[in-house]
Design an enzyme around this catalytic site. Structure first.
Site, PDB file in Angstrom:
ATOM      1  N   GLU A 199     -17.515   3.763 -45.552  1.00  0.00           N
ATOM      2  CA  GLU A 199     -17.853   3.459 -44.157  1.00  0.00           C
ATOM      3  C   GLU A 199     -17.370   4.538 -43.200  1.00  0.00           C
ATOM      4  OE1 GLU A 199     -16.127  -0.295 -43.047  1.00  0.00           O
ATOM      5  OE2 GLU A 199     -14.243   0.126 -44.060  1.00  0.00           O
TER       6      GLU A 199
ATOM      7  N   HIS B 281     -17.888  -7.517 -34.360  1.00  0.00           N
ATOM      8  CA  HIS B 281     -17.510  -8.592 -35.276  1.00  0.00           C
ATOM      9  C   HIS B 281     -17.869  -9.964 -34.730  1.00  0.00           C
ATOM     10  CE1 HIS B 281     -15.414  -5.344 -37.334  1.00  0.00           C
ATOM     11  NE2 HIS B 281     -15.734  -6.068 -38.377  1.00  0.00           N
TER      12      HIS B 281
ATOM     13  N   CYS C 158     -22.822  -3.722 -47.884  1.00  0.00           N
ATOM     14  CA  CYS C 158     -22.307  -5.004 -47.380  1.00  0.00           C
ATOM     15  C   CYS C 158     -22.283  -5.042 -45.855  1.00  0.00           C
ATOM     16  CB  CYS C 158     -20.933  -5.310 -47.955  1.00  0.00           C
ATOM     17  SG  CYS C 158     -19.676  -4.142 -47.419  1.00  0.00           S
TER      18      CYS C 158
ATOM     19  N   ASP D 245     -19.674   0.324 -39.854  1.00  0.00           N
ATOM     20  CA  ASP D 245     -18.770   1.392 -39.441  1.00  0.00           C
ATOM     21  C   ASP D 245     -19.337   2.771 -39.739  1.00  0.00           C
ATOM     22  OD1 ASP D 245     -16.484   0.287 -38.139  1.00  0.00           O
ATOM     23  OD2 ASP D 245     -16.034  -0.723 -40.019  1.00  0.00           O
TER      24      ASP D 245
END
Ligand code: PEP
Ligand code: MG
Length: 576
Positions: free
Chosen positions: A436, A194, A507, A460
């Site tokens: 995910e 992240h 995304c 993920d």
């Protein structure tokens, strides 16, 4: 001396500037060289710090409150013993002299050595005393940091600063959003951690997984960061500097050109409309979204609203943040994802418990379902914001229809409450799920009919399918978005959704990787959500692609199992 370090490129561009070493604990200290004539002064600074730390401990010892636990006195005694022992108070003096380094660094080196010795001790009680050594070192460092060194490098106003850190968490990055750094590099991390994602959002060059950069680079050293190739050049010579200044200029020119595409519709050569949406972390990102030409928000990561604070935001605060985003691009879709905490996004005010494998633990929707009260507050806030625009609600980490049913029950409860309270909301708020977790991708028929749309979270999906921690630098080289297993899961998910007339987007970071744009288009993807910084480049590729023409090659890639061959074919796809 000039040298080069290689890491993983996470955010494109070239930066040239001075290193600023960032530490988030007092044990991470900066390292810089001192001149011979500064040695005595540095030693004095160190001795003063030892003296002051000793006085602090002695004062504490003579003022022990009556009700203090009995161990308190013994603990202070132990810390004084450690401090008075020459290993900690004398050895660093030798290091300052011989290595010509700052006092903090000398102390840190000595502490590392001591800890190594402690770790060899068999007796667990004695071995644990290493924690006391660390605490004493922290005490001395605190004093040292308050007594600035004359040798600490300074640089000219206007020189660019490059942040060098051992590790940075998403919460640290959030703080840096408002500061003027040209680039950042870290020892830890993977391409889709992240922290890396946030760096892309900031649109500054960055390189991660450099392993020891933080230890070897010194404060104030000149650095070149090549965020496209994942290279860091320390103390470059004039020739290299000139070469990179030219590259930097070209990069900036290219960016300026791409900006002109802002209002151009994302239409392929064969006239297919592609929807390009933006990923955001907070309402402040909306200015960048608008400048990028995105036609809405495809992923609003709401967990960032919960970071760097001591308590979770309440319904009103959440509602205001969501409404702000929705109103700032009125009429365009905004996909608000419910809280995705846990794994590499810990949140101080909400505990997801201590666990060996946080990525497999109480994360995202699992956490929310275990805290239904908190979940309902967020769902109420999203529902309230839904009356102000085209809001969609996206649930992360769904792996079964049971989780969807439980989520729907809480949404219905929130709707019922709001109706009873006379508060407006969109009763038809579309609900979607992130795909995910491999289970969700493989068993899509199990969940799709209960959903209004889906969004593939490739970050993920790769992590869980390939069993590779996305933020672990030691396995970062194995994190492969074009692994045949990943491509098959993505292609099948897109296909199945289309056959069932359900909107499907990607995304995850793959959506914003220009190397993969054609491949995703060939798989049938028509909706991409990415950091706004990537939109112009991806759009340019779409404008130059005939999707019908690339189908055949895409099919071939999907039938290929050899990694090298897959890369060759993707290259062919991109340059054909
Ligand atoms: C993903 O996993 O691809 C995703 C978009 O979610 P996040 O990166 O926030 O986990
Ligand atoms: Mg995810």
């Amino acid at each position: 001396m000039s040298y080069t370090i290689h890491g993983i490129a996470v955010s494109n561009g070239i930066a040239i500037g001075r290193a600023h070493l960032f530490s988030h604990t007092s044990i991470e200290v900066t390292h810089y060289s001192i001149n011979e004539d500064q040695i005595e002064q540095e030693i004095e600074r160190f001795k003063d710090a030892i003296h002051e730390a000793r006085s602090e401990l002695e004062t504490l010892q003579s003022n022990i409150p009556e009700n203090a636990p009995t161990e308190f006195s013994a603990f202070l005694q132990l810390h004084l013993m450690i401090l008075n022992d020459g290993t900690l108070s004398n050895e660093p003096i030798g290091l300052i002299k011989h290595q010509q380094c700052n006092a903090e660094w000398a102390l840190r080196l000595q502490m590392d050595q001591l800890i190594e010795q402690f770790q060899l001790i068999e007796d667990p009680y004695l071995r644990e005393r290493q924690a006391d050594v660390v605490q004493v070192v922290e005490r001395i460092l605190k004093v040292l940091l308050g007594k600035k060194s004359a040798a600490m490098p300074t640089w000219d106003q206007g020189e660019e600063i490059i942040l060098v850190a051992h590790d940075l968490g998403p919460a640290d990055m959030l703080v840096f959003k408002n500061q003027a750094f040209q680039a950042f590099i870290t020892d830890m991390g993977g391409a889709t951690s992240h922290t890396a994602i946030l760096a892309r959002g900031l649109s500054i060059p960055s390189v991660v997984a450099l392993h020891h950069a933080w230890h070897i680079i010194k404060e104030g050293e000149l650095l070149i960061i090549d965020g496209t190739c994942g290279v860091v050049i320390v103390n470059p010579d004039e020739t290299v500097l000139t070469e990179y200044r030219v590259k930097q200029e070209q990069w900036n020119e290219q960016k300026k050109k791409l900006k002109k595409l802002r209002l151009t519709p994302a239409k392929s050569l064969d006239n297919q409309d592609i929807l390009l949406l933006a990923n955001i972390e907070s309402p402040q990102d909306m200015d960048t979204v608008k400048k990028s030409g995105a036609l809405g928000v495809g992923l609003y990561r709401t967990e960032f609203l919960f970071m760097n604070r001591t308590s979770a935001p309440g319904e009103e605060e959440q509602f205001k943040a969501y409404r702000k985003v929705v109103e700032s691009i009125k009429g365009q879709p905004v996909i608000i994802r419910t809280l995705d905490i846990g794994a590499d996004k810990p949140i101080e005010s909400l505990s997801t418990g201590h666990t060996l494998n946080p990525a497999l633990g109480l994360r995202a929707v699992r956490y929310c379902l275990s805290e239904p009260h908190l979940f309902k507050i967020q769902l109420r806030a999203i529902l309230r914001a839904s009356q102000f625009g085209d809001v969609h609600c996206l649930i992360p980490m769904i792996s079964s229809n049971h989780e969807i049913k439980q989520t729907m029950a809480i949404i219905n409860q929130a709707k019922k409450e709001l109706s009873e309270e006379g508060i407006a909301f969109n009763p038809h708020l579309p609900i979607g799920a992130m795909i995910e977790v491999p289970a969700a991708a493989l068993a899509l028929p199990l969940i799709l009919d209960q959903l209004d749309f889906i969004s593939i979270g490739t970050n993920d999906l790769i992590q869980y399918t390939l069993a590779i921690d996305r933020s672990d630098d030691s396995v970062a080289h194995l994190y492969n978005p074009v692994h045949p297993a990943i491509l098959t899961l993505i292609a099948n998910t897109i296909n199945y959704a289309h056959r069932n007339n359900k909107p499907v987007a990607v995304c995850g970071e793959m959506a914003g990787d220009p190397q993969l744009t054609r491949l995703l288009l060939g798989m049938g993807l028509r909706e991409f959500s990415m950091h706004p910084a990537h939109i112009p480049e991806v759009k340019q590729i779409i404008l130059n692609t005939d999707i019908e023409n690339i189908r055949k090659l895409t099919k071939k890639i999907l039938k290929t199992y050899d990694f090298q061959r897959i890369n060759e074919l993707i290259n062919q796809l991109n340059h054909g």
